[in-house]
Design a protein around this motif. Structure first.
Motif, PDB file in Angstrom:
ATOM      1  N   VAL A 108       0.837  -1.205   0.000  1.00  0.00           N
ATOM      2  CA  VAL A 108       0.000   0.000   0.000  1.00  0.00           C
ATOM      3  C   VAL A 108       0.870   1.252   0.000  1.00  0.00           C
ATOM      4  CG1 VAL A 108      -1.735   1.330   1.274  1.00  0.00           C
ATOM      5  CG2 VAL A 108      -1.954  -1.163   1.086  1.00  0.00           C
ATOM      6  N   LEU A 109       1.899   1.277   0.851  1.00  0.00           N
ATOM      7  CA  LEU A 109       2.788   2.445   0.909  1.00  0.00           C
ATOM      8  C   LEU A 109       3.541   2.632  -0.408  1.00  0.00           C
ATOM      9  CD1 LEU A 109       4.181   2.003   4.523  1.00  0.00           C
ATOM     10  CD2 LEU A 109       2.393   3.580   3.743  1.00  0.00           C
ATOM     11  N   ASN A 110       3.960   1.529  -1.034  1.00  0.00           N
ATOM     12  CA  ASN A 110       4.626   1.624  -2.337  1.00  0.00           C
ATOM     13  C   ASN A 110       3.693   2.209  -3.391  1.00  0.00           C
ATOM     14  OD1 ASN A 110       6.986   0.551  -1.314  1.00  0.00           O
ATOM     15  ND2 ASN A 110       6.649  -1.502  -2.137  1.00  0.00           N
ATOM     16  N   ARG A 111       2.431   1.840  -3.320  1.00  0.00           N
ATOM     17  CA  ARG A 111       1.463   2.399  -4.267  1.00  0.00           C
ATOM     18  C   ARG A 111       1.281   3.903  -4.036  1.00  0.00           C
ATOM     19  NH1 ARG A 111      -3.516  -1.823  -5.473  1.00  0.00           N
ATOM     20  NH2 ARG A 111      -2.193  -3.579  -6.103  1.00  0.00           N
ATOM     21  N   ARG A 122      -5.760   6.209   1.979  1.00  0.00           N
ATOM     22  CA  ARG A 122      -7.207   6.029   1.828  1.00  0.00           C
ATOM     23  C   ARG A 122      -7.578   5.816   0.362  1.00  0.00           C
ATOM     24  NH1 ARG A 122     -11.509   6.212   4.611  1.00  0.00           N
ATOM     25  NH2 ARG A 122     -10.402   6.741   6.505  1.00  0.00           N
ATOM     26  N   ASP A 123      -7.029   6.645  -0.523  1.00  0.00           N
ATOM     27  CA  ASP A 123      -7.373   6.532  -1.944  1.00  0.00           C
ATOM     28  C   ASP A 123      -6.845   5.246  -2.569  1.00  0.00           C
ATOM     29  OD1 ASP A 123      -8.753   8.907  -1.770  1.00  0.00           O
ATOM     30  OD2 ASP A 123      -7.199  10.115  -2.725  1.00  0.00           O
ATOM     31  N   VAL A 124      -5.675   4.786  -2.123  1.00  0.00           N
ATOM     32  CA  VAL A 124      -5.143   3.514  -2.624  1.00  0.00           C
ATOM     33  C   VAL A 124      -6.044   2.364  -2.176  1.00  0.00           C
ATOM     34  CG1 VAL A 124      -3.268   1.824  -2.318  1.00  0.00           C
ATOM     35  CG2 VAL A 124      -2.723   4.183  -2.925  1.00  0.00           C
ATOM     36  N   ILE A 125      -6.413   2.363  -0.915  1.00  0.00           N
ATOM     37  CA  ILE A 125      -7.220   1.262  -0.379  1.00  0.00           C
ATOM     38  C   ILE A 125      -8.612   1.219  -1.006  1.00  0.00           C
ATOM     39  CG2 ILE A 125      -8.359   0.405   1.728  1.00  0.00           C
ATOM     40  CD1 ILE A 125      -5.771   1.163   3.234  1.00  0.00           C
ATOM     41  N   TYR A 126      -9.190   2.379  -1.250  1.00  0.00           N
ATOM     42  CA  TYR A 126     -10.543   2.420  -1.817  1.00  0.00           C
ATOM     43  C   TYR A 126     -10.562   2.587  -3.337  1.00  0.00           C
ATOM     44  CZ  TYR A 126     -12.493   2.524   2.858  1.00  0.00           C
ATOM     45  OH  TYR A 126     -12.847   2.188   4.146  1.00  0.00           O
ATOM     46  N   GLN A 127      -9.419   2.419  -3.984  1.00  0.00           N
ATOM     47  CA  GLN A 127      -9.345   2.581  -5.443  1.00  0.00           C
ATOM     48  C   GLN A 127     -10.232   1.555  -6.154  1.00  0.00           C
ATOM     49  OE1 GLN A 127      -5.446   1.982  -7.191  1.00  0.00           O
ATOM     50  NE2 GLN A 127      -6.043   3.033  -9.066  1.00  0.00           N
ATOM     51  N   ILE A 128     -10.913   2.027  -7.177  1.00  0.00           N
ATOM     52  CA  ILE A 128     -11.719   1.154  -8.034  1.00  0.00           C
ATOM     53  C   ILE A 128     -11.076   1.163  -9.418  1.00  0.00           C
ATOM     54  CG2 ILE A 128     -13.958   0.819  -9.140  1.00  0.00           C
ATOM     55  CD1 ILE A 128     -15.234   2.151  -6.700  1.00  0.00           C
ATOM     56  N   ASP A 129     -10.812  -0.036  -9.938  1.00  0.00           N
ATOM     57  CA  ASP A 129     -10.194  -0.180 -11.249  1.00  0.00           C
ATOM     58  C   ASP A 129     -11.034  -1.149 -12.068  1.00  0.00           C
ATOM     59  OD1 ASP A 129      -8.318   0.175 -13.253  1.00  0.00           O
ATOM     60  OD2 ASP A 129      -6.984  -1.387 -12.486  1.00  0.00           O
ATOM     61  N   ASN A 130     -11.475  -0.699 -13.221  1.00  0.00           N
ATOM     62  CA  ASN A 130     -12.327  -1.520 -14.092  1.00  0.00           C
ATOM     63  C   ASN A 130     -13.566  -2.054 -13.364  1.00  0.00           C
ATOM     64  OD1 ASN A 130     -10.664  -1.249 -16.385  1.00  0.00           O
ATOM     65  ND2 ASN A 130      -9.342  -2.902 -15.651  1.00  0.00           N
ATOM     66  N   GLY A 131     -14.119  -1.225 -12.482  1.00  0.00           N
ATOM     67  CA  GLY A 131     -15.348  -1.602 -11.791  1.00  0.00           C
ATOM     68  C   GLY A 131     -15.157  -2.451 -10.548  1.00  0.00           C
ATOM     69  N   TYR A 132     -13.907  -2.756 -10.176  1.00  0.00           N
ATOM     70  CA  TYR A 132     -13.630  -3.596  -9.009  1.00  0.00           C
ATOM     71  C   TYR A 132     -12.739  -2.854  -8.017  1.00  0.00           C
ATOM     72  CZ  TYR A 132     -15.287  -7.384 -11.982  1.00  0.00           C
ATOM     73  OH  TYR A 132     -16.044  -8.175 -12.791  1.00  0.00           O
ATOM     74  N   TYR A 133     -12.986  -3.094  -6.724  1.00  0.00           N
ATOM     75  CA  TYR A 133     -12.080  -2.551  -5.714  1.00  0.00           C
ATOM     76  C   TYR A 133     -10.728  -3.238  -5.833  1.00  0.00           C
ATOM     77  CZ  TYR A 133     -15.824  -0.108  -3.261  1.00  0.00           C
ATOM     78  OH  TYR A 133     -16.845   0.742  -2.936  1.00  0.00           O
ATOM     79  N   ALA A 134      -9.669  -2.491  -5.562  1.00  0.00           N
ATOM     80  CA  ALA A 134      -8.318  -3.043  -5.637  1.00  0.00           C
ATOM     81  C   ALA A 134      -8.094  -4.123  -4.576  1.00  0.00           C
ATOM     82  CB  ALA A 134      -7.283  -1.931  -5.481  1.00  0.00           C
ATOM     83  N   PHE A 135      -8.784  -4.012  -3.450  1.00  0.00           N
ATOM     84  CA  PHE A 135      -8.605  -4.960  -2.352  1.00  0.00           C
ATOM     85  C   PHE A 135      -9.957  -5.570  -1.989  1.00  0.00           C
ATOM     86  CE2 PHE A 135      -5.203  -1.829  -1.995  1.00  0.00           C
ATOM     87  CZ  PHE A 135      -4.087  -2.663  -1.992  1.00  0.00           C
ATOM     88  N   SER A 136     -10.017  -6.884  -1.951  1.00  0.00           N
ATOM     89  CA  SER A 136     -11.294  -7.570  -1.703  1.00  0.00           C
ATOM     90  C   SER A 136     -11.918  -7.243  -0.343  1.00  0.00           C
ATOM     91  CB  SER A 136     -11.142  -9.081  -1.891  1.00  0.00           C
ATOM     92  OG  SER A 136     -10.151  -9.596  -1.031  1.00  0.00           O
ATOM     93  N   PRO A 137     -11.151  -6.977   0.729  1.00  0.00           N
ATOM     94  CA  PRO A 137     -11.802  -6.631   2.000  1.00  0.00           C
ATOM     95  C   PRO A 137     -12.657  -5.362   1.926  1.00  0.00           C
ATOM     96  CG  PRO A 137      -9.563  -7.316   2.422  1.00  0.00           C
ATOM     97  CD  PRO A 137      -9.701  -7.183   0.924  1.00  0.00           C
TER      98      PRO A 137
END
Length: 198
Positions: A108-111, A122-137
């Motif tokens: 996450v910090l690298n991103r 916050r923005d990395v964790i809640y990022q949406i890419d192609n309609g999907y959250y980056a992290f499943s949790p």
């Protein structure tokens, strides 16, 4: 006053404003007095600050510090960002070894530090890419559960060593991952059930 003098003063004021009010990671937030038994690593881990930044900010050429020495500490993540990151680590690295928890926080910090991703935790964790959250949790709601103590400690350690790892930007479990795209990424390390890649 001449136009040249006024222009120079305006330029200097602008520079001071950028230095004094910027959001740069190395902006000094406080001063720490070194105590007996302290090390840069311990100070960095306790305060969530990368050791390299501590060295750079304080013009240190080695890891040697002395009791009574004053060190400038840069701004770290807010307590809410640390909590959010620890909750993600708890959800993503449940059952993984401690090193795997640190590695998940590091991704996450690298991103955050990479120009191809959002520039906040916050923005990395809640990022949406192609309609999907980056992290499943985030998608399944596990992100809303409290973080455990080990994950909080892993976040502090990841912050202390920020920028010193293998540059991992992704992680996955090869037994459960369905994305063929992720398998094309360069593997940096394997820890527990996770493969880390960039």
């Amino acid at each position: 006053m001449g136009k040249r003098v006024i222009k120079t003063m305006i330029t200097m004021l602008a520079m001071f404003a950028m230095i004094g009010f910027g959001t740069n990671q190395t902006e000094a937030a406080s001063v720490y007095t070194v105590k007996s038994g302290d090390s840069l690593y311990k100070i960095g881990q306790t305060n969530g600050v990368p050791v390299q930044i501590l060295q750079s900010m304080n013009h240190l050429n080695s890891d040697k510090i002395y009791p009574g020495q004053k060190l400038s500490l840069p701004d770290s993540l807010s307590s809410s960002d640390k909590d959010l990151l620890a909750r993600l680590v708890t959800a993503e690295a449940k059952g993984e070894p401690y090193a795997g928890k640190v590695a998940v926080a590091t991704v996450v910090l690298n991103r955050v530090d990479n120009p191809n991703f959002p520039n906040s935790v916050r923005d990395v964790i809640y990022q949406i890419d192609n309609g999907y959250y980056a992290f499943s949790p985030v998608a399944n709601g596990e992100i809303n559960k409290p973080a455990n103590a080990e994950s909080k400690r892993a976040v502090q350690e990841a912050l202390a060593f920020r920028g010193q790892g293998n540059g991992s930007l992704y992680f996955y479990n090869p037994k459960t991952s369905t994305s063929k795209w992720i398998f094309s990424k360069q593997v940096t390390v394997k820890i527990g059930n996770h493969v880390f890649a960039k």
